[in-house]
Write a protein that holds these residues in place. Structure first.
Motif, PDB file in Angstrom:
ATOM      1  N   HIS A  33     -20.573   7.486  -6.835  1.00  0.00           N
ATOM      2  CA  HIS A  33     -20.036   8.389  -7.853  1.00  0.00           C
ATOM      3  C   HIS A  33     -21.191   8.988  -8.657  1.00  0.00           C
ATOM      4  O   HIS A  33     -21.981   8.248  -9.258  1.00  0.00           O
ATOM      5  N   PHE A  34     -21.283  10.306  -8.674  1.00  0.00           N
ATOM      6  CA  PHE A  34     -22.242  10.992  -9.526  1.00  0.00           C
ATOM      7  C   PHE A  34     -21.451  11.455 -10.751  1.00  0.00           C
ATOM      8  O   PHE A  34     -20.711  12.442 -10.700  1.00  0.00           O
ATOM      9  N   ILE A  35     -21.605  10.705 -11.837  1.00  0.00           N
ATOM     10  CA  ILE A  35     -20.757  10.900 -13.014  1.00  0.00           C
ATOM     11  C   ILE A  35     -21.275  12.074 -13.845  1.00  0.00           C
ATOM     12  O   ILE A  35     -22.481  12.177 -14.111  1.00  0.00           O
ATOM     13  N   ASN A  36     -20.378  12.934 -14.253  1.00  0.00           N
ATOM     14  CA  ASN A  36     -20.754  14.084 -15.060  1.00  0.00           C
ATOM     15  C   ASN A  36     -21.020  13.640 -16.495  1.00  0.00           C
ATOM     16  O   ASN A  36     -20.091  13.461 -17.283  1.00  0.00           O
ATOM     17  N   VAL A  37     -22.295  13.463 -16.823  1.00  0.00           N
ATOM     18  CA  VAL A  37     -22.677  13.014 -18.173  1.00  0.00           C
ATOM     19  C   VAL A  37     -23.381  14.119 -18.951  1.00  0.00           C
ATOM     20  O   VAL A  37     -24.062  13.854 -19.936  1.00  0.00           O
ATOM     21  N   GLY A  38     -23.226  15.370 -18.500  1.00  0.00           N
ATOM     22  CA  GLY A  38     -23.950  16.456 -19.152  1.00  0.00           C
ATOM     23  C   GLY A  38     -25.393  16.442 -18.706  1.00  0.00           C
ATOM     24  O   GLY A  38     -25.704  16.247 -17.531  1.00  0.00           O
ATOM     25  N   GLN A  39     -26.310  16.632 -19.663  1.00  0.00           N
ATOM     26  CA  GLN A  39     -27.731  16.683 -19.340  1.00  0.00           C
ATOM     27  C   GLN A  39     -28.275  15.261 -19.220  1.00  0.00           C
ATOM     28  O   GLN A  39     -28.770  14.669 -20.178  1.00  0.00           O
ATOM     29  N   GLY A  40     -28.166  14.708 -18.029  1.00  0.00           N
ATOM     30  CA  GLY A  40     -28.615  13.336 -17.797  1.00  0.00           C
ATOM     31  C   GLY A  40     -28.161  12.864 -16.437  1.00  0.00           C
ATOM     32  O   GLY A  40     -27.650  13.642 -15.631  1.00  0.00           O
ATOM     33  N   ASP A  41     -28.363  11.578 -16.177  1.00  0.00           N
ATOM     34  CA  ASP A  41     -27.992  10.972 -14.897  1.00  0.00           C
ATOM     35  C   ASP A  41     -27.158   9.721 -15.114  1.00  0.00           C
ATOM     36  O   ASP A  41     -27.438   8.926 -16.020  1.00  0.00           O
ATOM     37  N   SER A  42     -26.170   9.525 -14.261  1.00  0.00           N
ATOM     38  CA  SER A  42     -25.452   8.255 -14.182  1.00  0.00           C
ATOM     39  C   SER A  42     -24.755   8.196 -12.828  1.00  0.00           C
ATOM     40  O   SER A  42     -24.023   9.128 -12.461  1.00  0.00           O
ATOM     41  N   ILE A  43     -25.019   7.131 -12.088  1.00  0.00           N
ATOM     42  CA  ILE A  43     -24.506   6.988 -10.725  1.00  0.00           C
ATOM     43  C   ILE A  43     -23.879   5.600 -10.578  1.00  0.00           C
ATOM     44  O   ILE A  43     -24.500   4.589 -10.924  1.00  0.00           O
ATOM     45  N   PRO A  59     -27.045  10.328 -21.530  1.00  0.00           N
ATOM     46  CA  PRO A  59     -27.458  10.333 -22.933  1.00  0.00           C
ATOM     47  C   PRO A  59     -26.450   9.584 -23.802  1.00  0.00           C
ATOM     48  O   PRO A  59     -25.354   9.248 -23.346  1.00  0.00           O
ATOM     49  N   PRO A  60     -26.780   9.335 -25.085  1.00  0.00           N
ATOM     50  CA  PRO A  60     -25.847   8.612 -25.970  1.00  0.00           C
ATOM     51  C   PRO A  60     -24.472   9.267 -26.051  1.00  0.00           C
ATOM     52  O   PRO A  60     -23.450   8.570 -26.149  1.00  0.00           O
ATOM     53  N   SER A  61     -24.410  10.588 -25.993  1.00  0.00           N
ATOM     54  CA  SER A  61     -23.134  11.288 -26.087  1.00  0.00           C
ATOM     55  C   SER A  61     -22.209  11.003 -24.909  1.00  0.00           C
ATOM     56  O   SER A  61     -21.002  11.257 -24.971  1.00  0.00           O
ATOM     57  N   ALA A  62     -22.775  10.462 -23.810  1.00  0.00           N
ATOM     58  CA  ALA A  62     -21.977  10.169 -22.611  1.00  0.00           C
ATOM     59  C   ALA A  62     -21.499   8.724 -22.571  1.00  0.00           C
ATOM     60  O   ALA A  62     -20.824   8.321 -21.615  1.00  0.00           O
ATOM     61  N   SER A  63     -21.839   7.960 -23.592  1.00  0.00           N
ATOM     62  CA  SER A  63     -21.538   6.529 -23.596  1.00  0.00           C
ATOM     63  C   SER A  63     -20.062   6.240 -23.337  1.00  0.00           C
ATOM     64  O   SER A  63     -19.701   5.447 -22.458  1.00  0.00           O
ATOM     65  N   ARG A  64     -19.178   6.875 -24.092  1.00  0.00           N
ATOM     66  CA  ARG A  64     -17.736   6.642 -23.938  1.00  0.00           C
ATOM     67  C   ARG A  64     -17.248   7.130 -22.581  1.00  0.00           C
ATOM     68  O   ARG A  64     -16.417   6.495 -21.950  1.00  0.00           O
ATOM     69  N   LYS A  65     -17.781   8.284 -22.143  1.00  0.00           N
ATOM     70  CA  LYS A  65     -17.371   8.825 -20.841  1.00  0.00           C
ATOM     71  C   LYS A  65     -17.677   7.832 -19.721  1.00  0.00           C
ATOM     72  O   LYS A  65     -16.829   7.562 -18.856  1.00  0.00           O
ATOM     73  N   VAL A  66     -18.882   7.286 -19.707  1.00  0.00           N
ATOM     74  CA  VAL A  66     -19.272   6.363 -18.638  1.00  0.00           C
ATOM     75  C   VAL A  66     -18.436   5.090 -18.692  1.00  0.00           C
ATOM     76  O   VAL A  66     -17.955   4.603 -17.659  1.00  0.00           O
ATOM     77  N   LEU A  67     -18.244   4.567 -19.889  1.00  0.00           N
ATOM     78  CA  LEU A  67     -17.450   3.350 -20.034  1.00  0.00           C
ATOM     79  C   LEU A  67     -16.021   3.568 -19.541  1.00  0.00           C
ATOM     80  O   LEU A  67     -15.484   2.743 -18.784  1.00  0.00           O
ATOM     81  N   ASN A  68     -15.410   4.675 -19.931  1.00  0.00           N
ATOM     82  CA  ASN A  68     -14.042   4.978 -19.485  1.00  0.00           C
ATOM     83  C   ASN A  68     -13.989   5.210 -17.983  1.00  0.00           C
ATOM     84  O   ASN A  68     -13.013   4.845 -17.318  1.00  0.00           O
ATOM     85  N   TYR A  69     -15.038   5.824 -17.455  1.00  0.00           N
ATOM     86  CA  TYR A  69     -15.083   6.077 -16.014  1.00  0.00           C
ATOM     87  C   TYR A  69     -15.123   4.756 -15.246  1.00  0.00           C
ATOM     88  O   TYR A  69     -14.416   4.586 -14.244  1.00  0.00           O
ATOM     89  N   LEU A 228     -27.018  17.995  -7.845  1.00  0.00           N
ATOM     90  CA  LEU A 228     -27.768  18.315  -9.059  1.00  0.00           C
ATOM     91  C   LEU A 228     -26.983  17.810 -10.260  1.00  0.00           C
ATOM     92  O   LEU A 228     -25.816  18.170 -10.442  1.00  0.00           O
ATOM     93  N   SER A 229     -27.626  16.974 -11.067  1.00  0.00           N
ATOM     94  CA  SER A 229     -26.979  16.425 -12.260  1.00  0.00           C
ATOM     95  C   SER A 229     -27.638  17.040 -13.498  1.00  0.00           C
ATOM     96  O   SER A 229     -28.797  16.755 -13.802  1.00  0.00           O
ATOM     97  N   TYR A 230     -26.890  17.896 -14.180  1.00  0.00           N
ATOM     98  CA  TYR A 230     -27.438  18.549 -15.377  1.00  0.00           C
ATOM     99  C   TYR A 230     -26.300  19.035 -16.258  1.00  0.00           C
ATOM    100  O   TYR A 230     -25.133  19.054 -15.845  1.00  0.00           O
ATOM    101  N   GLY A 231     -26.635  19.407 -17.475  1.00  0.00           N
ATOM    102  CA  GLY A 231     -25.630  19.881 -18.418  1.00  0.00           C
ATOM    103  C   GLY A 231     -25.503  21.393 -18.398  1.00  0.00           C
ATOM    104  O   GLY A 231     -26.504  22.116 -18.317  1.00  0.00           O
ATOM    105  N   LYS A 232     -24.292  21.868 -18.484  1.00  0.00           N
ATOM    106  CA  LYS A 232     -24.039  23.310 -18.499  1.00  0.00           C
ATOM    107  C   LYS A 232     -24.698  23.931 -19.732  1.00  0.00           C
ATOM    108  O   LYS A 232     -24.574  23.431 -20.842  1.00  0.00           O
ATOM    109  N   GLY A 233     -25.456  25.010 -19.525  1.00  0.00           N
ATOM    110  CA  GLY A 233     -26.100  25.708 -20.630  1.00  0.00           C
ATOM    111  C   GLY A 233     -27.207  24.913 -21.289  1.00  0.00           C
ATOM    112  O   GLY A 233     -27.507  25.133 -22.475  1.00  0.00           O
TER     113      GLY A 233
END
Length: 288
Positions: A33-43, A59-69, A228-233
């Motif tokens: 799973h290549f998790i969409n964490v914005g500008q960063g990486d998590s697999i 990044p810290p802003s993806a903490s809840r997203k990764v945990l929920n995933y 490619l794992s990156y954040g939009k904009g």
């Protein structure tokens, strides 16, 4: 009654024998799973033996997203957590993971970094008393008889954080993944000089930056799929045009978390499927 049951089972067996790509038995597949964490990486890697491996946490802003995933994937325990290097876009989201999910073992690059994020990450590991291993080049972890994880790049005192990233080769039978973290062109060159880097799938280094993904390296990899794992904009301009051009020139089909969201590759070691956010299959491709 027994005869009827036998006939039913016989025809089910025939169906799957002649339609091997139709479905995978859950105990015979690996999911990456290549998790969409914005500008960063998590697999997240889920093996046929139901081992769960998390590589980075965004990044810290993806903490809840990764945990929920992880919870959505029914991950109740991590067999291995890998922090590829101490940059905030890779370890920033790991605090809640370390605090809320049991972890058997952590691999770390050993690159010390004078930041609050790094110190909190390290302190949490100590508080939870999780075994921490500074892994070296060519460290191998056998995940099954035909599945393994090997370290292709590791830390050196003279390297920067990105140059010290833990680059990994994940193999299941005939299917290879290159997970390049944020390594740069010099490390790519050394990796291809000592390793057969040919792989079906590559997680492109450093979010598609111009520091990485030389044409020579991508030619050696000859990937079918590039993630490619990156954040939009994002303000870094990732991915750069030269990297995208190089990937297209070697014939790779490109998927990005910024456009597709979470990307899941499922393989039985012979072929693979790609889905975005666990919805319908986007593409089915055989091995080379």
């Amino acid at each position: 009654m027994k005869i009827v049951q036998f006939v039913i089972l016989f025809f089910i067996a025939l169906f799957f024998h002649f339609n091997p790509g139709t479905v995978y038995a859950e105990d015979d597949i690996m999911k990456v799973h290549f998790i969409n964490v914005g500008q960063g990486d998590s697999i997240l890697i889920q093996t046929p033996e139901q081992k769960n491996i998390l590589i980075d946490g965004g990044p810290p802003s993806a903490s809840r997203k990764v945990l929920n995933y992880l919870k959505k994937q029914n991950v109740q325990e991590l067999d291995l957590l890998i922090a590829t290097h101490p940059d905030i876009d890779h370890i920033g989201g790991l605090r809640s993971i370390i605090n809320q999910i049991p972890i058997k073992e952590i691999w770390d690059s050993g690159k010390f970094y004078y930041t609050r994020t790094y110190h909190r990450y390290f302190r949490n590991i100590k508080e939870k008393n999780i075994p921490l291993h500074i892994v070296k080049l060519n460290t191998v972890k056998a995940l099954a008889d035909n599945t393994s994880l090997i370290v292709l790049n590791a830390n050196s005192i003279v390297k920067t954080n990105n140059q010290s990233s833990l680059a990994l080769q994940l193999t299941m039978n005939k299917i290879d993944f290159l997970l390049m973290s944020d390594v740069e062109k010099k490390q790519e060159l050394k990796i291809m000089q000592r390793t057969d880097v040919n792989a079906e799938i590559i997680k492109v280094a450093h979010h598609g930056s111009d520091t990485s993904s030389s044409f020579a390296f991508l030619q050696a990899v000859d990937p079918e799929i590039a993630i490619l794992s990156y954040g939009k904009g994002n303000t870094y301009g990732h991915p750069v045009e030269a990297t995208v051009d190089n990937l297209l020139a070697v014939g790779a089909t490109i998927y990005s978390t910024a456009k597709a969201g979470d990307i899941v590759i499922t393989t039985d070691g012979e072929e693979y499927t790609i889905t975005n956010s666990g919805v319908n299959s986007l593409i089915i491709k055989p091995i080379k």
